[in-house]
Design an enzyme around this catalytic site. Structure first.
Site, short mmCIF file in Angstrom:
data_model
loop_
_atom_site.label_atom_id
_atom_site.label_comp_id
_atom_site.label_asym_id
_atom_site.label_seq_id
_atom_site.Cartn_x
_atom_site.Cartn_y
_atom_site.Cartn_z
N ASN A 10 37.94 103.06 4.72
CA ASN A 10 37.65 101.90 5.58
C ASN A 10 36.93 100.85 4.72
OD1 ASN A 10 36.04 100.14 7.22
ND2 ASN A 10 36.51 101.43 8.97
N ASP A 12 35.86 97.75 5.65
CA ASP A 12 35.14 96.72 6.41
C ASP A 12 33.91 96.17 5.68
OD1 ASP A 12 36.89 97.22 8.47
OD2 ASP A 12 35.44 98.31 9.71
N HIS A 13 33.18 97.08 5.03
CA HIS A 13 31.89 96.64 4.50
C HIS A 13 31.98 95.83 3.22
CE1 HIS A 13 30.05 98.27 7.90
NE2 HIS A 13 30.35 99.51 7.61
N ARG A 21 26.88 85.95 3.11
CA ARG A 21 26.73 84.60 2.56
C ARG A 21 27.70 83.61 3.18
NH1 ARG A 21 24.16 83.83 -2.49
NH2 ARG A 21 22.19 84.89 -2.25
N HIS A 46 38.83 97.26 10.53
CA HIS A 46 38.51 97.05 11.95
C HIS A 46 38.28 95.56 12.17
CE1 HIS A 46 35.54 98.24 15.45
NE2 HIS A 46 36.50 97.42 15.84
N ARG A 48 36.85 93.31 14.48
CA ARG A 48 36.02 93.31 15.68
C ARG A 48 36.18 92.00 16.42
NH1 ARG A 48 31.64 97.28 15.94
NH2 ARG A 48 30.95 95.97 17.64
N ARG A 52 32.47 90.12 12.88
CA ARG A 52 31.25 90.19 12.08
C ARG A 52 31.52 90.53 10.62
NH1 ARG A 52 28.25 95.44 14.63
NH2 ARG A 52 28.35 94.07 16.44
N HIS A 53 32.64 91.22 10.35
CA HIS A 53 32.95 91.49 8.94
C HIS A 53 34.39 91.07 8.62
CE1 HIS A 53 34.07 95.22 10.92
NE2 HIS A 53 32.86 95.75 10.88
N GLU A 73 42.02 99.32 13.14
CA GLU A 73 41.11 99.68 14.24
C GLU A 73 40.88 98.45 15.10
OE1 GLU A 73 37.38 101.16 12.92
OE2 GLU A 73 38.25 102.86 11.90
N THR A 103 27.24 99.63 14.90
CA THR A 103 28.52 100.20 14.50
C THR A 103 29.11 100.85 15.75
OG1 THR A 103 29.64 101.71 12.98
CG2 THR A 103 27.45 102.36 13.71
N THR A 104 30.29 101.47 15.61
CA THR A 104 30.91 102.07 16.78
C THR A 104 30.11 103.33 17.14
OG1 THR A 104 32.95 101.36 15.75
CG2 THR A 104 33.17 102.71 17.71
N GLU A 154 41.16 110.47 17.10
CA GLU A 154 40.20 110.52 16.00
C GLU A 154 38.89 111.01 16.59
OE1 GLU A 154 39.75 107.08 13.45
OE2 GLU A 154 37.79 107.78 12.78
N HIS A 191 33.39 108.95 10.93
CA HIS A 191 32.13 108.27 11.25
C HIS A 191 30.96 109.02 10.62
CE1 HIS A 191 30.18 104.95 13.34
NE2 HIS A 191 29.12 105.73 13.25
N GLY A 192 30.26 108.34 9.74
CA GLY A 192 29.05 108.89 9.14
C GLY A 192 29.30 109.98 8.11
N GLY A 213 34.10 105.02 5.56
CA GLY A 213 33.85 103.67 5.07
C GLY A 213 32.49 103.45 4.44
N HIS A 214 31.44 103.54 5.25
CA HIS A 214 30.11 103.11 4.80
C HIS A 214 29.66 103.82 3.53
CE1 HIS A 214 25.69 102.70 4.93
NE2 HIS A 214 26.00 101.49 5.33
N1 PXP Z 1 36.45 105.72 12.33
C1 PXP Z 1 36.19 104.77 13.24
C2 PXP Z 1 37.03 104.71 14.46
C3 PXP Z 1 35.16 103.83 13.04
O1 PXP Z 1 34.93 102.88 13.97
C4 PXP Z 1 34.41 103.89 11.86
C5 PXP Z 1 33.32 102.90 11.62
O2 PXP Z 1 33.85 101.65 11.42
C6 PXP Z 1 34.74 104.88 10.91
C7 PXP Z 1 35.74 105.79 11.19
C8 PXP Z 1 34.05 104.98 9.61
O3 PXP Z 1 32.71 105.28 9.76
P1 PXP Z 1 31.76 105.18 8.51
O4 PXP Z 1 31.73 103.75 8.08
O5 PXP Z 1 30.44 105.66 9.03
O6 PXP Z 1 32.33 106.06 7.43
#
Ligand code: PXP
Length: 243
Positions: A10, A12-13, A21, A46, A48, A52-53, A73, A103-104, A154, A191-192, A213-214
């Site tokens: 992912n 996004d970040h 910026r 994603h 959103r 935001r990103h 997403e 976050t979600t 998921e 997630h996480g 992602g993160h």
């Molecule tokens: N899956 C979904 C559906 C999410 O919304 C996210 C967060 O954007 C992730 C996975 C990835 O989570 P993380 O950034 O904590 O790895």
């Protein structure tokens, strides 16, 4: 157990850093080929509602650049479903969105407006897009997802990521994955997840795909995006009993 488990990164970040910026760098699409060369099986982004990103133009650029698989997403709104119909990613994952969340935070409430959700899933499938629902690993949500016509679920791994030592959190994911597979759903999770906590989740045979992602972007600051992905891939393979 040797079956390959897909790693979707992912990105996004990368956009989060740019938006800090409101500037021009870093450019999310530039990460696509780096991730794919480092072993990512797919790219996740994603869009959103609050932008935001990731921005709309990023989605067009990413969709055009991906050579593996694109997981878009989105929230289940008409605007976002129309985007998926136009872009036609390999899969679209429907997620809940609340403006105030960082976050979600939880899975989709599949009982809130089932007729609307069913309609959204049908539109995705009619466009040739695999429809996945981001849900908590509870039997009711999993069974409802099947009834609503989803191709995949998921499973939200946030609860596990917050309390990996609590046996109940990984047990819920194991049982949820087995139930989803028995109903004919493809099983994804995310997630996480990090290199340190991914092992027990990666070891669940029914889980075909992880979306992470993160941690990847955080780690990339210190070791680079390619190494961050290779580290994660190695942790997943080790847990899955692959050399
Ligand atoms: N899956 C979904 C559906 C999410 O919304 C996210 C967060 O954007 C992730 C996975 C990835 O989570 P993380 O950034 O904590 O790895």
């Amino acid at each position: 157990m040797t079956q390959h488990q897909r790693l979707y990164v992912n990105i996004d970040h990368i956009a989060t850093v740019r938006q800090a910026r409101r500037g021009h760098e870093p450019v999310p699409v530039d990460a696509v080929s780096v991730c794919e060369r480092a072993g990512a099986d797919g790219i996740t982004a994603h869009l959103r509602e609050d932008r935001r990103h990731i921005q709309d133009a990023d989605i067009d650029a990413i969709a055009a650049a991906v050579t593996t698989a694109f997981n878009l997403e989105i929230a289940g709104t008409d605007e976002m479903i129309a985007l998926a119909e136009r872009i036609r990613p390999l899969e679209a994952t429907l997620v809940p969105e609340r403006r105030e969340e960082v976050t979600t935070e939880g899975g989709l409430d599949v009982n809130a407006s089932p007729a609307k959700l069913e309609r959204m899933i049908r539109r995705l499938r009619d466009a040739g897009v695999r429809a996945s629902l981001f849900i908590d690993a509870d039997p009711v949500s999993i069974t409802r997802s099947r009834e609503l016509g989803a191709d995949a679920v998921e499973l939200h791994t946030g609860r596990y990521a917050h309390a990996p030592a609590d046996p109940a959190t990984i047990a819920a994911l194991r049982e949820g994955a087995a139930l989803a597979r028995s109903l004919g759903l493809a099983v994804h999770a995310g997630h996480g997840l990090t290199t340190s906590n991914v092992g027990p989740v990666a070891a669940i045979a029914e889980i075909e795909e992880l979306n992470i992602g993160h941690h990847v972007i955080s780690r990339a600051i210190f070791v680079g995006l390619d190494v961050a992905i290779m580290e994660l891939r190695a942790a997943m393979d080790a847990a899955r009993g692959r050399p």
